[in-house]
Motif scaffolding. Structure first.
Motif, PDB file in Angstrom:
ATOM      1  N   LYS A 111     -12.168  -0.845 -33.668  1.00  0.00           N
ATOM      2  CA  LYS A 111     -11.323   0.008 -33.546  1.00  0.00           C
ATOM      3  C   LYS A 111     -11.029   0.437 -33.090  1.00  0.00           C
ATOM      4  O   LYS A 111     -11.375   1.705 -32.128  1.00  0.00           O
TER       5      LYS A 111
ATOM      6  N   ARG B  10     -20.764  -2.956 -52.507  1.00  0.00           N
ATOM      7  CA  ARG B  10     -21.943  -2.211 -52.852  1.00  0.00           C
ATOM      8  C   ARG B  10     -22.392  -3.471 -53.901  1.00  0.00           C
ATOM      9  O   ARG B  10     -22.084  -2.250 -55.368  1.00  0.00           O
TER      10      ARG B  10
ATOM     11  N   GLN C 176     -22.372   5.106 -46.809  1.00  0.00           N
ATOM     12  CA  GLN C 176     -21.440   4.467 -46.857  1.00  0.00           C
ATOM     13  C   GLN C 176     -21.124   6.045 -48.421  1.00  0.00           C
ATOM     14  O   GLN C 176     -22.162   6.403 -48.904  1.00  0.00           O
TER      15      GLN C 176
ATOM     16  N   LYS D  11     -17.985 -10.213 -38.873  1.00  0.00           N
ATOM     17  CA  LYS D  11     -17.607  -9.597 -38.559  1.00  0.00           C
ATOM     18  C   LYS D  11     -18.223  -9.845 -37.232  1.00  0.00           C
ATOM     19  O   LYS D  11     -19.448  -8.711 -37.656  1.00  0.00           O
TER      20      LYS D  11
ATOM     21  N   THR E 151     -14.584   4.591 -44.699  1.00  0.00           N
ATOM     22  CA  THR E 151     -15.299   4.922 -45.556  1.00  0.00           C
ATOM     23  C   THR E 151     -16.315   5.067 -45.563  1.00  0.00           C
ATOM     24  O   THR E 151     -17.552   5.859 -46.761  1.00  0.00           O
TER      25      THR E 151
ATOM     26  N   GLY F  38     -22.188  -5.629 -45.121  1.00  0.00           N
ATOM     27  CA  GLY F  38     -22.796  -5.849 -43.417  1.00  0.00           C
ATOM     28  C   GLY F  38     -24.514  -5.883 -44.393  1.00  0.00           C
ATOM     29  O   GLY F  38     -25.022  -6.491 -44.932  1.00  0.00           O
ATOM     30  N   ARG F  39     -25.302  -4.149 -45.182  1.00  0.00           N
ATOM     31  CA  ARG F  39     -26.290  -4.275 -44.502  1.00  0.00           C
ATOM     32  C   ARG F  39     -26.511  -4.985 -46.203  1.00  0.00           C
ATOM     33  O   ARG F  39     -27.941  -5.764 -46.358  1.00  0.00           O
TER      34      ARG F  39
ATOM     35  N   ASP G 271     -23.857  -7.296 -37.937  1.00  0.00           N
ATOM     36  CA  ASP G 271     -24.347  -5.668 -37.764  1.00  0.00           C
ATOM     37  C   ASP G 271     -25.840  -6.039 -36.908  1.00  0.00           C
ATOM     38  O   ASP G 271     -26.717  -5.355 -37.865  1.00  0.00           O
TER      39      ASP G 271
HETATM   40  O1  LIG Z   1     -14.129  -0.984 -39.751  1.00  0.00           O
HETATM   41  C1  LIG Z   1     -14.354  -2.112 -40.731  1.00  0.00           C
HETATM   42  O2  LIG Z   1     -15.115  -2.843 -40.922  1.00  0.00           O
HETATM   43  C2  LIG Z   1     -15.084  -0.525 -41.195  1.00  0.00           C
HETATM   44  C3  LIG Z   1     -14.380   0.337 -41.952  1.00  0.00           C
HETATM   45  C4  LIG Z   1     -14.863   0.880 -42.437  1.00  0.00           C
HETATM   46  O3  LIG Z   1     -13.863   2.424 -42.871  1.00  0.00           O
HETATM   47  N1  LIG Z   1     -16.233   1.766 -43.334  1.00  0.00           N
HETATM   48  C5  LIG Z   1     -17.159   0.549 -42.254  1.00  0.00           C
HETATM   49  O4  LIG Z   1     -18.063   0.858 -43.011  1.00  0.00           O
HETATM   50  N2  LIG Z   1     -16.221  -0.716 -41.423  1.00  0.00           N
HETATM   51  C6  LIG Z   1     -17.733  -1.691 -40.916  1.00  0.00           C
HETATM   52  O5  LIG Z   1     -18.028  -2.686 -42.347  1.00  0.00           O
HETATM   53  C7  LIG Z   1     -19.499  -2.639 -41.920  1.00  0.00           C
HETATM   54  C8  LIG Z   1     -20.529  -2.380 -43.535  1.00  0.00           C
HETATM   55  O6  LIG Z   1     -21.365  -2.471 -43.174  1.00  0.00           O
HETATM   56  P1  LIG Z   1     -22.155  -2.002 -44.492  1.00  0.00           P
HETATM   57  O7  LIG Z   1     -21.942  -0.270 -45.133  1.00  0.00           O
HETATM   58  O8  LIG Z   1     -23.610  -2.821 -43.748  1.00  0.00           O
HETATM   59  O9  LIG Z   1     -22.420  -3.517 -45.594  1.00  0.00           O
HETATM   60  C9  LIG Z   1     -20.221  -1.733 -41.025  1.00  0.00           C
HETATM   61  O10 LIG Z   1     -19.895  -3.100 -39.970  1.00  0.00           O
HETATM   62  C10 LIG Z   1     -18.913  -1.209 -39.959  1.00  0.00           C
HETATM   63  O11 LIG Z   1     -18.863  -0.563 -38.874  1.00  0.00           O
END
Ligand SMILES: O=C(O)c1cc(=O)[nH]c(=O)n1[C@@H]1O[C@H](COP(=O)(O)O)[C@@H](O)[C@H]1O
Length: 234
Positions: free
Chosen positions: A64, A178, A187, A35, A117, A207-208, A13
């Motif tokens: 999505k 996390r 989240q 991803k 989430t 991600g983060r 991201d």
């Molecule tokens: O489909 C996904 O990957 C996704 C679904 C979901 O319900 N929640 C979710 O956070 N994601 C993806 O998972 C990643 C989570 O990123 P972080 O919150 O930075 O760890 C992001 O790229 C979101 O787009």
């Protein structure tokens, strides 16, 4: 699939291909699965996806999809031609049926997103749903299974119930991961890497906590160490 490297998917991201390339270089052999979502995908990231795939990495395209059936089927056919390993669609029956039709004959595996989430009960109610998170996730998992979808994206806190409904052979992919003490950000339904694997997740999307870490490779290795500990405890 006992190698923690196959279990961790790092969400690229990031705002540009250059930034993503430099993160991929920093992560080196530590990470083999990436991803690509809206931010990078809409900034030239599909070209990078092709390069990563040519370089032997696995790529998950996370747009999505949710549209009329014809559009979804054709969009998925294009992603299948790219050589991606995973692609996401929202878990609506018509959308899932179209996606299954679009990937026919390819190795692309389809993941259905159940309840994001970042949603809790109040967010679902605000979006017009009368059923709560648990019931909505359950309905969508059953529909995904009946449609021939290959896996489910859900919160790690849903994974145990999802595994019961989904059976052992399809994938559970959990974002909302996390490490202890990491900021949750937007989240809402989260768990640690250890807890997510123990709950039955096959792959964790992070991600983060990795992308924004001062040392992303060390952060990725720490997540993998938790994954390994959870697998060993299983
Ligand atoms: O489909 C996904 O990957 C996704 C679904 C979901 O319900 N929640 C979710 O956070 N994601 C993806 O998972 C990643 C989570 O990123 P972080 O919150 O930075 O760890 C992001 O790229 C979101 O787009």
């Amino acid at each position: 699939m006992t190698d923690p490297r196959d279990r961790l998917i790092v969400a690229l991201d990031l705002p540009s291909v250059g930034a993503a390339e430099s993160l991929v270089a920093q992560l080196g052999d530590t990470v083999s699965f990436y991803k690509i979502g809206y931010e990078l995908g809409f900034a030239g990231g599909l070209g990078l996806a092709r390069e990563l795939i040519a370089d032997g990495r696995k790529v998950f395209i996370d747009f999505k999809l949710h549209d009329i059936g014809n559009t979804v089927a054709r969009g998925i056919a294009s992603l299948a031609a790219l050589g991606a390993s995973f692609a996401t669609v929202h878990a609506y029956p018509q959308t899932m049926r179209a996606a299954v039709e679009g990937r026919e004959g390819s190795a692309l595996r389809l993941l259905a997103v159940t309840v994001l989430t970042s949603y809790d009960e109040a967010d679902l109610r605000a979006a017009g749903y009368s059923a709560g998170v648990e019931e909505t996730v359950a309905r969508r998992v059953v529909q995904a299974r009946e449609t021939g979808i290959d896996g489910i994206v859900c919160a790690p806190t849903d994974a145990t119930r999802v595994r019961t409904l989904l059976g052992p052979d399809r994938a559970i992919v959990t974002p909302g991961v996390r490490p202890e003490g990491a900021a949750s950000g937007d989240q809402k339904r989260i768990a640690t890497p250890f807890a997510a694997i123990r709950a039955g997740a096959d792959h964790l999307v992070v991600g983060r906590p990795i992308v924004a870490a001062p040392d992303p490779a060390a952060a990725a290795r720490a997540v993998q160490a938790e994954i390994a500990a959870a697998l060993a405890a299983s």
